[in-house]
Structure formats: structure tokens, C-alpha cells
Design a protein around this motif. Structure first.
Motif, short mmCIF file in Angstrom:
data_model
loop_
_atom_site.label_atom_id
_atom_site.label_comp_id
_atom_site.label_asym_id
_atom_site.label_seq_id
_atom_site.Cartn_x
_atom_site.Cartn_y
_atom_site.Cartn_z
N ILE A 97 -7.84 -5.15 -13.33
CA ILE A 97 -6.83 -4.13 -13.62
C ILE A 97 -5.85 -3.91 -12.48
O ILE A 97 -4.90 -3.17 -12.62
CB ILE A 97 -7.50 -2.79 -13.97
N SER A 98 -6.03 -4.57 -11.37
CA SER A 98 -5.18 -4.27 -10.21
C SER A 98 -3.73 -4.68 -10.44
O SER A 98 -2.83 -4.00 -10.00
CB SER A 98 -5.73 -4.94 -8.96
N HIS A 99 -3.49 -5.81 -11.12
CA HIS A 99 -2.12 -6.24 -11.32
C HIS A 99 -1.34 -5.25 -12.18
O HIS A 99 -0.21 -4.92 -11.89
CB HIS A 99 -2.09 -7.63 -11.96
N LYS A 100 -2.00 -4.76 -13.22
CA LYS A 100 -1.36 -3.78 -14.11
C LYS A 100 -1.09 -2.48 -13.34
O LYS A 100 -0.03 -1.89 -13.48
CB LYS A 100 -2.24 -3.52 -15.33
N ASN A 101 -2.07 -2.05 -12.55
CA ASN A 101 -1.87 -0.83 -11.76
C ASN A 101 -0.76 -1.02 -10.73
O ASN A 101 -0.01 -0.10 -10.47
CB ASN A 101 -3.17 -0.42 -11.07
N PHE A 102 -0.67 -2.21 -10.14
CA PHE A 102 0.37 -2.43 -9.14
C PHE A 102 1.73 -2.50 -9.81
O PHE A 102 2.72 -2.04 -9.24
CB PHE A 102 0.10 -3.70 -8.33
N LEU A 103 1.81 -3.04 -11.01
CA LEU A 103 3.07 -3.04 -11.75
C LEU A 103 3.50 -1.60 -12.05
O LEU A 103 4.68 -1.26 -11.93
CB LEU A 103 2.93 -3.85 -13.03
N THR A 104 2.55 -0.77 -12.41
CA THR A 104 2.85 0.65 -12.63
C THR A 104 3.34 1.29 -11.34
O THR A 104 4.28 2.10 -11.36
CB THR A 104 1.58 1.38 -13.14
N TYR A 105 2.74 0.93 -10.23
CA TYR A 105 3.16 1.43 -8.92
C TYR A 105 4.61 1.02 -8.62
O TYR A 105 5.43 1.84 -8.19
CB TYR A 105 2.21 0.91 -7.84
N ILE A 106 4.94 -0.25 -8.89
CA ILE A 106 6.30 -0.74 -8.64
C ILE A 106 7.30 0.02 -9.52
O ILE A 106 8.36 0.44 -9.05
CB ILE A 106 6.39 -2.26 -8.90
N ILE A 107 6.96 0.20 -10.78
CA ILE A 107 7.87 0.91 -11.69
C ILE A 107 8.03 2.36 -11.26
O ILE A 107 9.13 2.92 -11.31
CB ILE A 107 7.38 0.77 -13.15
N THR A 108 6.94 3.00 -10.82
CA THR A 108 7.02 4.38 -10.34
C THR A 108 7.91 4.48 -9.11
O THR A 108 8.76 5.38 -9.03
CB THR A 108 5.60 4.91 -10.01
N ILE A 109 7.76 3.56 -8.19
CA ILE A 109 8.62 3.54 -6.99
C ILE A 109 10.07 3.32 -7.41
O ILE A 109 10.99 3.96 -6.89
CB ILE A 109 8.17 2.43 -6.01
N ALA A 110 10.30 2.42 -8.36
CA ALA A 110 11.66 2.12 -8.82
C ALA A 110 12.31 3.34 -9.47
O ALA A 110 13.47 3.66 -9.20
CB ALA A 110 11.64 0.94 -9.77
N ILE A 111 11.56 4.04 -10.31
CA ILE A 111 12.10 5.23 -10.97
C ILE A 111 12.37 6.32 -9.95
O ILE A 111 13.42 6.98 -9.99
CB ILE A 111 11.15 5.71 -12.09
N SER A 112 11.47 6.49 -8.99
CA SER A 112 11.68 7.50 -7.94
C SER A 112 12.91 7.16 -7.11
O SER A 112 13.72 8.04 -6.78
CB SER A 112 10.46 7.58 -7.02
N THR A 113 13.08 5.89 -6.78
CA THR A 113 14.25 5.46 -6.02
C THR A 113 15.52 5.64 -6.84
O THR A 113 16.55 6.06 -6.31
CB THR A 113 14.10 3.98 -5.59
N GLY A 114 15.44 5.35 -8.12
CA GLY A 114 16.60 5.55 -9.00
C GLY A 114 17.00 7.01 -9.08
O GLY A 114 18.19 7.35 -9.03
N ILE A 115 16.01 7.89 -9.18
CA ILE A 115 16.30 9.33 -9.22
C ILE A 115 16.91 9.79 -7.91
O ILE A 115 17.87 10.58 -7.88
CB ILE A 115 15.03 10.13 -9.58
N ALA A 116 16.38 9.29 -6.79
CA ALA A 116 16.94 9.65 -5.48
C ALA A 116 18.38 9.14 -5.35
O ALA A 116 19.25 9.84 -4.83
CB ALA A 116 16.07 9.08 -4.37
N ARG A 117 18.64 7.94 -5.85
CA ARG A 117 20.00 7.36 -5.80
C ARG A 117 20.96 8.17 -6.63
O ARG A 117 22.10 8.45 -6.21
CB ARG A 117 19.94 5.91 -6.30
N VAL A 118 20.52 8.59 -7.81
CA VAL A 118 21.35 9.42 -8.69
C VAL A 118 21.61 10.78 -8.03
O VAL A 118 22.74 11.27 -8.03
CB VAL A 118 20.67 9.59 -10.07
#
Length: 196
Positions: free
Chosen positions: A30-51
Motif C-alpha cells: 500500500i505504500s505506493h498508493k499512500n505516497f501518491l496520495t501524499y504527492i497529490i495532497t502536497i500538490a493541492i496545498s501548493t496550488g492553494i498557496a499559489r492561488v
């Protein structure tokens, strides 16, 4: 009832966590799926900060040089975040190749670009349609006042209609930047595979 609950918890803990074989299988499964979720969470957080950074600079009506400086600040932060996530990916998986690094950078910058471009489109079309024109005029007035009339004439002759196609084009530009950043970072941090 409570005894059965604690027995099940203890049994699961003992089976999956305490025994190395099960923990390895569990983490690999399950680590790959969890890490993909981590990447997407970081991306969304960065997107919100950029906005938030861009939106605040728009509504605070800051000077043109500070407004355009926010783009540089955001780019530097995005580079740092991509490098951080790539290094974390390498630590987590213990193997990193350029393809994995590219995936990380493209996912992060694709989501950041989509967030930013969508906000900019909504702001420029519905909230303040004259924002870009006014910012261009203020920038010209501040740095090259002798060209102000020429810039005004160019802006009047320019097609002022804004399209959602611009959102797609700028999102692709963000993805390209993410690919370049992650390609460089992946080249630096990649692990060498031992030849068989």
C-alpha cells in the motif's frame, strides 16, 4: 466484548507490525498508493498557496514590481517543494529513476497550474476584467513612461476576449516547467541500478 476487541487489535498488531515479513508485505502493498496520495495532497496545498499568494497580491493592489516578484517567489517555492518531494520519494522507495522524478514534478505542477490558471481566469473574466491592462499600464508608467502611449495603443488594438483555452495552455506551460525541474532533480538524485 471488550476482551475480543483488544484480542483482535493485539493479534493484528502482532501479525502485521511485529513480524518483519508481514510488515514488508504490508508496506510494499500500500505504500505506493499512500505516497501518491501524499504527492497529490502536497500538490493541492501548493496550488492553494499559489492561488492565495496571487489573489492577495491582486486585491491588495500592490505595485507592479511586487506583483511580478510574486511569480518569482512562487517559482522558487515550487522548485523547493518538487525537490523535497523527490528526495522524500527516494528515501521512501530507496530507488529513484528519472521517470519517477518526472511523475512527481508533472503531478505537482499540473495541479498547481490548474489551480492558478483557473483562479486567474475567473478573476480576470468575472471579478476584475481590467486587472491585466491596468497592471501593464502601471508597470509601463513606472519604468518606461515614454512608451506609455504606445502601450495604450497596443492594448486597445489587442483582442480583449479571454478564453478557457488560455487555462489549458498555461497549465501545459506549468507542466513543462515541472517536467524540466524534475528532470534536473531526478538526474541529480537518481540511484544507479547494479548491472546483473
Amino acid at each position: 466484548m471488550a476482551i475480543q476487541f483488544f484480542y483482535v487489535i493485539f493479534y493484528k498488531w502482532n501479525t502485521y507490525i511485529c513480524q518483519p515479513n508481514h510488515f514488508t508485505k504490508l508496506s510494499m502493498g500500500i505504500s505506493h498508493k499512500n505516497f501518491l496520495t501524499y504527492i497529490i495532497t502536497i500538490a493541492i496545498s501548493t496550488g492553494i498557496a499559489r492561488v492565495a499568494l496571487d489573489y492577495l497580491s491582486r486585491i491588495l493592489n500592490i505595485s507592479p514590481i511586487l506583483y511580478y516578484l510574486t511569480f518569482l517567489i512562487a517559482l522558487i517555492l515550487e522548485i523547493v517543494i518538487i525537490i523535497y518531494v523527490i528526495k522524500k520519494y527516494k528515501t521512501h522507495k530507496s530507488v529513484l529513476n528519472i521517470t519517477d522524478a518526472l511523475k512527481v514534478g508533472i503531478i505537482i505542477m499540473g495541479i498547481v497550474g490548474l489551480c492558478y490558471c483557473s483562479m486567474a481566469y475567473i478573476y480576470d473574466v468575472y471579478i476584475d476584467p481590467d486587472f491585466q491592462t491596468n497592471m501593464t499600464l502601471r508597470f509601463t508608467e513606472q519604468f518606461t513612461p515614454e512608451q506609455l502611449d504606445q502601450v495604450k495603443q497596443n492594448l486597445e488594438n489587442q483582442d480583449s476576449s479571454k478564453s478557457y483555452i488560455g487555462v489549458i495552455m498555461y497549465t501545459i506551460w506549468f507542466i513543462f516547467i515541472g517536467a524540466v525541474i524534475s528532470l534536473i532533480a531526478g538526474s541529480v538524485f537518481k540511484t544507479k541500478v547494479a548491472s546483473s
